[in-house]
Design a protein around this motif. Structure first.
Motif, PDB file in Angstrom:
ATOM      1  N   VAL A  28      87.361  -6.064  72.038  1.00 59.76           N
ATOM      2  CA  VAL A  28      87.730  -6.310  73.432  1.00 59.76           C
ATOM      3  C   VAL A  28      89.100  -5.723  73.751  1.00 59.76           C
ATOM      4  O   VAL A  28      89.301  -5.074  74.788  1.00 59.76           O
ATOM      5  N   ALA A  49      85.558  -9.343  66.819  1.00 58.01           N
ATOM      6  CA  ALA A  49      85.220  -9.439  68.243  1.00 58.01           C
ATOM      7  C   ALA A  49      86.449  -9.197  69.124  1.00 58.01           C
ATOM      8  O   ALA A  49      86.373  -8.476  70.138  1.00 58.01           O
ATOM      9  N   THR A  67      85.240 -16.656  71.075  1.00 61.60           N
ATOM     10  CA  THR A  67      85.959 -15.436  71.461  1.00 61.60           C
ATOM     11  C   THR A  67      86.490 -15.557  72.882  1.00 61.60           C
ATOM     12  O   THR A  67      87.643 -15.202  73.159  1.00 61.60           O
ATOM     13  N   ALA A  68      85.676 -16.052  73.790  1.00 61.35           N
ATOM     14  CA  ALA A  68      86.094 -16.199  75.188  1.00 61.35           C
ATOM     15  C   ALA A  68      87.275 -17.157  75.316  1.00 61.35           C
ATOM     16  O   ALA A  68      88.205 -16.917  76.101  1.00 61.35           O
ATOM     17  N   THR A 122      85.024 -13.075  61.739  1.00 67.14           N
ATOM     18  CA  THR A 122      84.116 -12.788  62.851  1.00 67.14           C
ATOM     19  C   THR A 122      84.896 -12.635  64.153  1.00 67.14           C
ATOM     20  O   THR A 122      84.659 -11.708  64.946  1.00 67.14           O
ATOM     21  N   GLN A 123      85.837 -13.538  64.383  1.00 61.06           N
ATOM     22  CA  GLN A 123      86.625 -13.493  65.611  1.00 61.06           C
ATOM     23  C   GLN A 123      87.582 -12.299  65.631  1.00 61.06           C
ATOM     24  O   GLN A 123      87.791 -11.698  66.695  1.00 61.06           O
ATOM     25  N   ALA A 156      79.857 -18.173  68.489  1.00 61.72           N
ATOM     26  CA  ALA A 156      80.938 -17.215  68.263  1.00 61.72           C
ATOM     27  C   ALA A 156      81.419 -16.574  69.558  1.00 61.72           C
ATOM     28  O   ALA A 156      82.630 -16.386  69.757  1.00 61.72           O
ATOM     29  N   THR A 157      80.498 -16.251  70.459  1.00 61.30           N
ATOM     30  CA  THR A 157      80.901 -15.622  71.719  1.00 61.30           C
ATOM     31  C   THR A 157      81.738 -16.560  72.581  1.00 61.30           C
ATOM     32  O   THR A 157      82.668 -16.123  73.264  1.00 61.30           O
ATOM     33  N   GLU A 158      81.421 -17.838  72.520  1.00 56.63           N
ATOM     34  CA  GLU A 158      82.195 -18.824  73.281  1.00 56.63           C
ATOM     35  C   GLU A 158      83.590 -18.982  72.696  1.00 56.63           C
ATOM     36  O   GLU A 158      84.578 -19.106  73.436  1.00 56.63           O
TER      37      GLU A 158
END
Length: 205
Positions: free
Chosen positions: A26, A22, A194-195, A18-19, A190-192
């Motif tokens: 980016v 993502a 990735t950040a 998943t990462q 997941a978004t956190e």
């Protein structure tokens, strides 16, 4: 080499694939060619070996046989996919690399780190990532994710004591090489996650 080689490590169900997706989106948005790949696999020869390693019963291979097969797959992957991409300036994002062998066949299977790195030195000329992220999740969350995706493969089905040794070895490696490794709590959204990873790559973007 002018590109960057980034690897994601950890046990089953931590969200590496998943990462990778993502992060690739980016990084490509920054105008950088990105190659997303995996181990075992990532080249024609390595994908053929992957089928031998990831299918069948838990005891299909012993730790030494596994280490040799992984090293052979990695050698082809490095020669045909990773080094050419880095040479042309691409970023390579890889789901597992030699550190997985150090954890699985080393911490889990009892093969010495020196022997695994000797195989890596011969097969892949000792190539190491510029940065490695260890994704960690709680056992309950890992189990939930594995159930959601329909179970695990041969390596993920190894017994509980093996998985315990594996997790401990990953943390040991990460703490022993802090200049290369970063530990990321992947229980978060997941978004956190990735950040957090991107924050550790910002100096190169």
């Amino acid at each position: 080499m002018t590109g960057r080689f980034i690897t994601l490590e950890g046990g089953e169900g931590v969200g590496k694939s998943t990462q990778i997706r993502a992060l690739a989106a980016v990084i490509e948005a920054h105008g950088i060619e990105t190659v997303a790949t995996r181990e075992p696999g990532g080249s024609t020869g390595a994908e053929a070996i992957r089928a031998l390693l990831m299918e069948g019963s838990d005891d299909r291979w012993d730790a030494r046989s596994e280490a040799l097969l992984f090293a052979a797959a990695r050698a082809d992957h490095v020669a045909r996919t990773i080094r050419p991409a880095l040479a042309r300036g691409a970023w390579v994002l890889c789901d597992r690399f030699v550190d997985s062998s150090r954890a699985y066949q080393g911490g889990g299977g009892g093969i010495t780190d020196a022997d695994i790195l000797a195989l890596h030195g011969f097969g892949s000329n000792g190539l190491l990532p510029h940065r490695t992220f260890l994704l960690t999740v709680s056992p309950d969350e890992a189990a939930r994710r594995l159930t959601e995706r329909g179970g695990s493969d041969r390596m993920g089905n190894k017994p509980a004591d093996y998985q315990t040794r594996l997790a401990a070895r990953f943390v040991e490696m990460a703490k022993g090489e802090p200049e290369r490794w970063r530990i990321v709590d992947a229980d978060a959204a997941a978004t956190e996650v990735t950040a957090r990873i991107l924050a550790e790559l910002a100096e190169w973007l």
